[in-house]
Write an enzyme that holds these catalytic residues in place. Structure first.
Site, mmCIF file in Angstrom:
data_model
loop_
_atom_site.group_PDB
_atom_site.id
_atom_site.type_symbol
_atom_site.label_atom_id
_atom_site.label_comp_id
_atom_site.label_asym_id
_atom_site.label_seq_id
_atom_site.Cartn_x
_atom_site.Cartn_y
_atom_site.Cartn_z
ATOM 1 N N TYR A 1 65.559 18.037 30.837
ATOM 2 C CA TYR A 1 65.152 19.422 31.055
ATOM 3 C C TYR A 1 64.183 19.522 32.224
ATOM 4 O O TYR A 1 63.632 18.519 32.674
ATOM 5 C CB TYR A 1 64.532 20.019 29.790
ATOM 6 C CG TYR A 1 63.104 19.593 29.514
ATOM 7 C CD1 TYR A 1 62.040 20.466 29.789
ATOM 8 C CD2 TYR A 1 62.800 18.349 28.986
ATOM 9 C CE1 TYR A 1 60.729 20.091 29.536
ATOM 10 C CE2 TYR A 1 61.490 17.967 28.723
ATOM 11 C CZ TYR A 1 60.460 18.840 29.002
ATOM 12 O OH TYR A 1 59.168 18.468 28.756
ATOM 13 N N ARG B 1 63.909 16.052 40.867
ATOM 14 C CA ARG B 1 63.580 15.267 39.676
ATOM 15 C C ARG B 1 64.685 15.391 38.622
ATOM 16 O O ARG B 1 65.004 14.425 37.931
ATOM 17 C CB ARG B 1 62.240 15.705 39.099
ATOM 18 C CG ARG B 1 61.796 14.834 37.915
ATOM 19 C CD ARG B 1 60.395 15.145 37.454
ATOM 20 N NE ARG B 1 60.268 16.513 36.954
ATOM 21 C CZ ARG B 1 59.124 17.057 36.554
ATOM 22 N NH1 ARG B 1 58.005 16.346 36.609
ATOM 23 N NH2 ARG B 1 59.075 18.296 36.115
ATOM 24 N N ARG C 1 80.322 12.991 15.911
ATOM 25 C CA ARG C 1 79.130 12.220 16.206
ATOM 26 C C ARG C 1 79.485 10.762 16.447
ATOM 27 O O ARG C 1 80.253 10.161 15.697
ATOM 28 C CB ARG C 1 78.143 12.317 15.028
ATOM 29 C CG ARG C 1 76.838 11.555 15.222
ATOM 30 C CD ARG C 1 75.931 11.743 14.009
ATOM 31 N NE ARG C 1 74.647 11.055 14.165
ATOM 32 C CZ ARG C 1 74.434 9.779 13.852
ATOM 33 N NH1 ARG C 1 75.422 9.036 13.353
ATOM 34 N NH2 ARG C 1 73.246 9.240 14.032
ATOM 35 N N GLU D 1 48.935 9.691 30.263
ATOM 36 C CA GLU D 1 48.985 11.091 30.692
ATOM 37 C C GLU D 1 48.672 11.975 29.496
ATOM 38 O O GLU D 1 48.368 11.489 28.404
ATOM 39 C CB GLU D 1 50.363 11.419 31.267
ATOM 40 C CG GLU D 1 51.513 11.133 30.308
ATOM 41 C CD GLU D 1 52.876 11.205 30.981
ATOM 42 O OE1 GLU D 1 52.982 11.833 32.058
ATOM 43 O OE2 GLU D 1 53.832 10.652 30.425
ATOM 44 N N LEU E 1 55.431 10.636 33.533
ATOM 45 C CA LEU E 1 56.336 11.550 34.218
ATOM 46 C C LEU E 1 55.869 11.726 35.663
ATOM 47 O O LEU E 1 54.671 11.864 35.918
ATOM 48 C CB LEU E 1 56.345 12.903 33.504
ATOM 49 C CG LEU E 1 57.325 13.921 34.079
ATOM 50 C CD1 LEU E 1 58.763 13.486 33.844
ATOM 51 C CD2 LEU E 1 57.086 15.292 33.474
#
Length: 287
Positions: A33, A52, A101, A183, A207
């Site tokens: 995302y 990114r 699945r 972070e 990140l």
């Protein structure tokens, strides 16, 4: 007003958008995302987020369902349709919904990716009251998986971290691994000592923040020193100032770490100046 969202090529009212129960993000956390800020009806640092996003997709061997140019137009269309002046655009791409699945990745030729975008209206985003008083953080153990550089939808532990902070009566948490800060739960972490900004260097451990890159560039242009290295909570507690950065908080001053106030316990001048510079320069470059 009902939001218009984007799902797999269609613009729909939010209540009509449906995703399969077999989607791999739902069953496996198999998705990535991005969140892009909107100021004055324009997108902040879209190119950085798109770059990114492509890196995250590549790291997971996942195909992009649309071109980055098309993605820009989708962002702009959603901002226009939902009349967003200040807010966020959330984008999620998953490996799609196979017939059943299975741990094995589905064939991308027969199972197309799922792409979802929606907006969040956030009036006053740039003039957040939190920035004027600063935020308080606690430290918690970093128990996430090892590839934090990939912006996946696996956000359970960061959510748990925010709940730990809420239970402690503070605003957020900084994650600590092997004695060093990695972070924040959803942001990059920094402290300031004198004229020097210290933050952890880029690696798989954190990140690669888009706001981080811009803020460090602006800091250097403002004649501040930048040192990218590991640091401890104790070192940060002894600093003059601290702050976090993210697409939704921009530059947010930190005034307390594990109960220890920094300076006077109020936002410091350098963090506030960096926020001002970031907002000014980002608005100029917004698209």
């Amino acid at each position: 007003m009902t939001r218009t969202v984007y799902l797999n090529g269609d613009y729909l009212p939010e209540h009509e958008a449906k995703v399969s129960i077999f989607d791999r993000a739902f069953l496996m956390g198999d998705g990535v995302y991005e969140v892009t800020s909107v100021l004055d009806g324009k997108l902040i640092d879209f190119k950085g987020h798109a770059t990114r996003l492509q890196r995250s997709l590549d790291e997971l061997d996942m195909r992009a369902p649309v071109t980055m140019d098309a993605l820009l137009e989708i962002h702009r269309e959603l901002v226009a349709r939902n009349e967003i002046t200040e807010g966020l655009v959330y984008l999620q791409i998953t490996r799609g919904a196979p017939d059943d699945r299975d741990f094995v990745f589905p064939d991308p030729d027969t199972t197309p990716a799922t792409i979802v975008l929606f907006t969040q209206n956030k009036p006053g985003l740039a003039n957040s009251p939190a920035a004027k008083k600063g935020i308080k953080v606690i430290s918690i153990a970093d128990e996430r998986w090892g590839r934090r550089d990939i912006k996946t939808v696996q956000l359970l532990y960061p959510s748990m971290g925010k709940m730990m902070a809420k239970k402690a009566g503070v605003d957020d948490a900084w994650l600590v691994e092997d004695g060093f800060v990695t972070e924040g739960t959803s942001n990059n972490a920094y402290f300031i000592k004198g004229n020097r900004i210290v933050t952890r260097a880029l690696s798989n451990d954190i990140l690669h923040g888009i706001t981080r890159a811009a803020v460090l560039r602006f800091a250097k242009e403002a004649q501040m020193e930048v040192e990218e290295r590991n640091f401890t909570i104790e070192e940060a507690q002894g600093a003059d100032e601290a702050f976090i950065t993210s697409a939704s908080t921009f530059v947010m001053p930190v005034v307390e770490i594990d109960g220890v106030a920094l300076g006077a316990g109020t936002p410091g001048p350098r963090a506030l100046r960096l926020r001002e510079i970031y907002l000014d320069e980002s608005r100029k470059a917004a698209i």
